[in-house]
Design a protein around this motif. Structure first.
Motif, short mmCIF file in Angstrom:
data_model
loop_
_atom_site.label_atom_id
_atom_site.label_comp_id
_atom_site.label_asym_id
_atom_site.label_seq_id
_atom_site.Cartn_x
_atom_site.Cartn_y
_atom_site.Cartn_z
N ILE A 161 17.96 49.84 47.67
CA ILE A 161 18.01 48.45 47.24
C ILE A 161 16.64 48.05 46.71
O ILE A 161 15.61 48.54 47.18
CB ILE A 161 18.43 47.51 48.40
CG1 ILE A 161 17.54 47.74 49.63
CG2 ILE A 161 19.90 47.73 48.77
CD1 ILE A 161 17.83 46.80 50.78
N GLU A 213 26.94 56.66 52.80
CA GLU A 213 27.02 55.44 52.00
C GLU A 213 26.42 54.24 52.74
O GLU A 213 25.90 53.32 52.12
CB GLU A 213 28.46 55.15 51.61
CG GLU A 213 29.04 56.12 50.59
CD GLU A 213 28.32 56.04 49.25
OE1 GLU A 213 27.75 54.97 48.93
OE2 GLU A 213 28.32 57.05 48.52
N ASP A 214 26.49 54.26 54.06
CA ASP A 214 25.87 53.18 54.83
C ASP A 214 24.37 53.16 54.63
O ASP A 214 23.74 52.09 54.56
CB ASP A 214 26.19 53.35 56.32
CG ASP A 214 27.66 53.10 56.64
OD1 ASP A 214 28.34 52.44 55.83
OD2 ASP A 214 28.12 53.57 57.71
N LYS A 236 23.30 51.83 51.13
CA LYS A 236 23.25 50.37 51.11
C LYS A 236 21.97 49.83 51.76
O LYS A 236 21.49 48.75 51.40
CB LYS A 236 24.47 49.80 51.83
CG LYS A 236 25.78 50.12 51.14
CD LYS A 236 26.97 49.69 51.99
CE LYS A 236 28.29 50.10 51.34
NZ LYS A 236 29.46 49.78 52.20
#
Length: 199
Positions: free
Chosen positions: A78, A70-71, A74
Protein backbone atom coordinates in the motif's frame (compact mmCIF):
# COMPACT_ATOMS: atom_id res chain seq x y z
CA UNK A 1 26.38 0.44 12.79
CA UNK A 2 28.87 -2.37 13.15
CA UNK A 3 30.46 -4.26 10.29
CA UNK A 4 30.77 -7.97 10.94
CA UNK A 5 33.92 -9.66 9.68
CA UNK A 6 33.65 -13.32 8.76
CA UNK A 7 36.43 -15.91 8.63
CA UNK A 8 37.94 -14.58 5.44
CA UNK A 9 39.26 -11.27 4.21
CA UNK A 10 35.81 -10.40 2.85
CA UNK A 11 33.33 -8.39 4.85
CA UNK A 12 29.60 -7.96 5.15
CA UNK A 13 28.32 -4.41 5.38
CA UNK A 14 24.94 -3.28 6.68
CA UNK A 15 23.71 -0.04 5.15
CA UNK A 16 20.46 1.91 5.71
CA UNK A 17 18.43 3.12 2.73
CA UNK A 18 18.76 6.88 2.37
CA UNK A 19 15.12 7.31 1.36
CA UNK A 20 13.63 5.63 4.41
CA UNK A 21 13.12 8.06 7.28
CA UNK A 22 11.37 5.67 9.63
CA UNK A 23 14.31 3.40 10.37
CA UNK A 24 13.57 0.85 7.66
CA UNK A 25 16.83 -0.76 6.69
CA UNK A 26 18.11 -1.76 3.31
CA UNK A 27 20.65 -4.51 3.77
CA UNK A 28 23.53 -4.42 1.34
CA UNK A 29 26.16 -7.06 1.65
CA UNK A 30 29.56 -6.33 0.20
CA UNK A 31 32.65 -8.39 -0.32
CA UNK A 32 36.11 -7.64 -1.64
CA UNK A 33 37.53 -10.13 -4.13
CA UNK A 34 40.54 -11.45 -2.25
CA UNK A 35 41.68 -14.94 -3.11
CA UNK A 36 39.84 -17.91 -4.51
CA UNK A 37 36.65 -19.50 -3.30
CA UNK A 38 35.46 -23.08 -3.38
CA UNK A 39 33.42 -24.11 -6.40
CA UNK A 40 31.40 -26.49 -4.21
CA UNK A 41 27.74 -25.70 -5.01
CA UNK A 42 26.34 -27.02 -1.72
CA UNK A 43 24.83 -24.35 0.61
CA UNK A 44 26.70 -23.64 3.84
CA UNK A 45 26.12 -26.20 6.60
CA UNK A 46 24.40 -24.74 9.71
CA UNK A 47 26.84 -23.92 12.51
CA UNK A 48 24.84 -21.72 14.88
CA UNK A 49 23.34 -23.85 17.65
CA UNK A 50 21.67 -21.16 19.76
CA UNK A 51 18.75 -19.18 18.44
CA UNK A 52 19.20 -15.44 17.97
CA UNK A 53 17.46 -13.24 20.54
CA UNK A 54 14.36 -12.44 18.49
CA UNK A 55 10.76 -12.67 19.75
CA UNK A 56 9.39 -16.19 20.07
CA UNK A 57 7.06 -17.08 17.26
CA UNK A 58 8.12 -14.14 15.10
CA UNK A 59 7.85 -16.28 11.96
CA UNK A 60 5.00 -18.60 12.96
CA UNK A 61 2.38 -16.91 10.81
CA UNK A 62 4.65 -17.10 7.75
CA UNK A 63 5.30 -20.81 8.30
CA UNK A 64 1.62 -21.62 8.75
CA UNK A 65 0.46 -23.44 5.58
CA UNK A 66 -2.98 -21.84 6.04
CA UNK A 67 -1.54 -18.32 5.71
CA UNK A 68 -3.18 -16.34 2.93
CA UNK A 69 -0.55 -14.25 1.12
CA UNK A 70 -3.27 -11.91 -0.13
CA UNK A 71 -3.82 -10.75 3.44
CA UNK A 72 -0.21 -9.60 3.54
CA UNK A 73 -0.47 -7.96 0.13
CA UNK A 74 -3.22 -5.77 1.57
CA UNK A 75 -1.00 -4.88 4.54
CA UNK A 76 2.37 -4.48 2.84
CA UNK A 77 1.68 -3.31 -0.69
CA UNK A 78 0.00 0.00 0.00
CA UNK A 79 1.25 3.49 -0.81
CA UNK A 80 1.06 4.54 2.84
CA UNK A 81 3.82 2.04 3.64
CA UNK A 82 7.13 3.79 3.08
CA UNK A 83 8.99 0.75 1.76
CA UNK A 84 6.31 0.10 -0.85
CA UNK A 85 6.06 3.73 -1.92
CA UNK A 86 9.87 3.94 -2.23
CA UNK A 87 10.44 0.54 -3.84
CA UNK A 88 11.59 1.92 -7.20
CA UNK A 89 14.01 4.36 -5.56
CA UNK A 90 15.36 1.64 -3.27
CA UNK A 91 16.09 -0.69 -6.18
CA UNK A 92 17.55 2.18 -8.22
CA UNK A 93 20.03 2.75 -5.38
CA UNK A 94 21.37 -0.77 -5.97
CA UNK A 95 22.58 0.33 -9.43
CA UNK A 96 21.95 -3.09 -10.91
CA UNK A 97 23.23 -3.73 -14.40
CA UNK A 98 21.47 -5.79 -17.09
CA UNK A 99 22.53 -9.40 -16.75
CA UNK A 100 23.18 -9.14 -13.01
CA UNK A 101 22.20 -11.93 -10.62
CA UNK A 102 20.48 -10.64 -7.48
CA UNK A 103 18.89 -12.40 -4.51
CA UNK A 104 15.77 -10.91 -2.94
CA UNK A 105 16.20 -12.52 0.46
CA UNK A 106 12.94 -12.65 2.35
CA UNK A 107 10.96 -11.71 -0.73
CA UNK A 108 7.64 -12.01 1.09
CA UNK A 109 4.80 -11.14 -1.30
CA UNK A 110 7.38 -10.12 -3.90
CA UNK A 111 6.81 -6.38 -3.76
CA UNK A 112 10.37 -5.71 -5.04
CA UNK A 113 10.27 -8.26 -7.85
CA UNK A 114 9.01 -5.95 -10.58
CA UNK A 115 11.76 -3.29 -10.25
CA UNK A 116 14.39 -5.99 -9.68
CA UNK A 117 13.31 -7.99 -12.73
CA UNK A 118 13.24 -4.86 -14.88
CA UNK A 119 16.70 -3.81 -13.67
CA UNK A 120 18.48 -7.09 -14.44
CA UNK A 121 16.53 -7.73 -17.65
CA UNK A 122 15.80 -11.05 -19.33
CA UNK A 123 19.51 -11.95 -19.34
CA UNK A 124 19.78 -11.48 -15.57
CA UNK A 125 18.45 -13.48 -12.67
CA UNK A 126 16.40 -12.69 -9.56
CA UNK A 127 16.36 -15.37 -6.87
CA UNK A 128 13.29 -14.78 -4.69
CA UNK A 129 13.93 -16.61 -1.42
CA UNK A 130 11.58 -17.01 1.53
CA UNK A 131 10.74 -19.45 4.32
CA UNK A 132 7.01 -19.26 3.57
CA UNK A 133 5.48 -21.71 1.14
CA UNK A 134 2.39 -19.51 0.95
CA UNK A 135 4.42 -16.48 -0.07
CA UNK A 136 6.37 -18.48 -2.65
CA UNK A 137 3.18 -19.78 -4.22
CA UNK A 138 1.99 -16.18 -4.51
CA UNK A 139 5.35 -15.28 -6.06
CA UNK A 140 5.01 -18.13 -8.58
CA UNK A 141 1.65 -16.73 -9.64
CA UNK A 142 3.21 -13.31 -10.11
CA UNK A 143 5.99 -14.81 -12.20
CA UNK A 144 3.48 -16.50 -14.50
CA UNK A 145 1.26 -13.43 -14.78
CA UNK A 146 4.15 -11.13 -15.67
CA UNK A 147 6.25 -13.60 -17.70
CA UNK A 148 9.27 -12.97 -15.47
CA UNK A 149 11.40 -15.78 -16.85
CA UNK A 150 14.39 -14.31 -15.00
CA UNK A 151 12.78 -14.75 -11.55
CA UNK A 152 13.25 -18.02 -9.65
CA UNK A 153 11.50 -18.69 -6.31
CA UNK A 154 13.58 -20.56 -3.71
CA UNK A 155 12.41 -22.06 -0.42
CA UNK A 156 14.85 -20.97 2.29
CA UNK A 157 15.33 -22.41 5.77
CA UNK A 158 15.94 -20.97 9.20
CA UNK A 159 19.70 -21.46 8.82
CA UNK A 160 20.15 -20.93 5.10
CA UNK A 161 19.01 -18.89 2.12
CA UNK A 162 19.38 -22.09 0.04
CA UNK A 163 21.37 -20.06 -2.48
CA UNK A 164 24.27 -21.87 -4.10
CA UNK A 165 27.83 -20.73 -3.57
CA UNK A 166 29.11 -18.02 -5.89
CA UNK A 167 25.68 -17.67 -7.47
CA UNK A 168 24.83 -13.95 -7.04
CA UNK A 169 26.31 -10.52 -7.69
CA UNK A 170 24.06 -8.68 -5.25
CA UNK A 171 22.30 -9.74 -2.04
CA UNK A 172 19.28 -7.59 -1.20
CA UNK A 173 16.93 -7.71 1.74
CA UNK A 174 14.63 -5.05 3.13
CA UNK A 175 12.80 -5.05 6.46
CA UNK A 176 13.75 -8.71 6.98
CA UNK A 177 16.90 -8.93 9.13
CA UNK A 178 14.93 -8.88 12.40
CA UNK A 179 13.22 -12.10 11.27
CA UNK A 180 16.48 -14.06 11.09
CA UNK A 181 16.26 -16.58 13.91
CA UNK A 182 19.81 -17.79 13.27
CA UNK A 183 21.40 -14.63 11.95
CA UNK A 184 25.01 -15.87 11.97
CA UNK A 185 24.14 -18.82 9.74
CA UNK A 186 21.99 -16.66 7.48
CA UNK A 187 24.78 -14.11 7.02
CA UNK A 188 27.24 -16.94 6.44
CA UNK A 189 24.89 -18.35 3.79
CA UNK A 190 24.56 -14.96 2.09
CA UNK A 191 28.31 -14.43 2.16
CA UNK A 192 28.85 -17.86 0.61
CA UNK A 193 26.38 -17.10 -2.20
CA UNK A 194 28.13 -13.89 -3.24
CA UNK A 195 30.53 -14.10 -6.13
CA UNK A 196 33.99 -12.53 -5.74
CA UNK A 197 33.44 -8.79 -6.09
CA UNK A 198 29.75 -9.15 -5.17
CA UNK A 199 27.92 -6.87 -2.78
Amino acid sequence: MRIKRLRSARTLALAPDATAASGILLLLLGVAATGCRSADPVPVVPQQTERTAVPDGINDSFLNPETDAEDYVKRWEIESREVYASRDAIVAALQLEPGSRVADIGTGTGLFLEPLAESVGKDGKVFATDISMSFLEHVRNRIRENDWTQVQPILAGMHTTALLQDSIDVAFTCDVYHHFEYHEDMLRSIHSALRPGGR
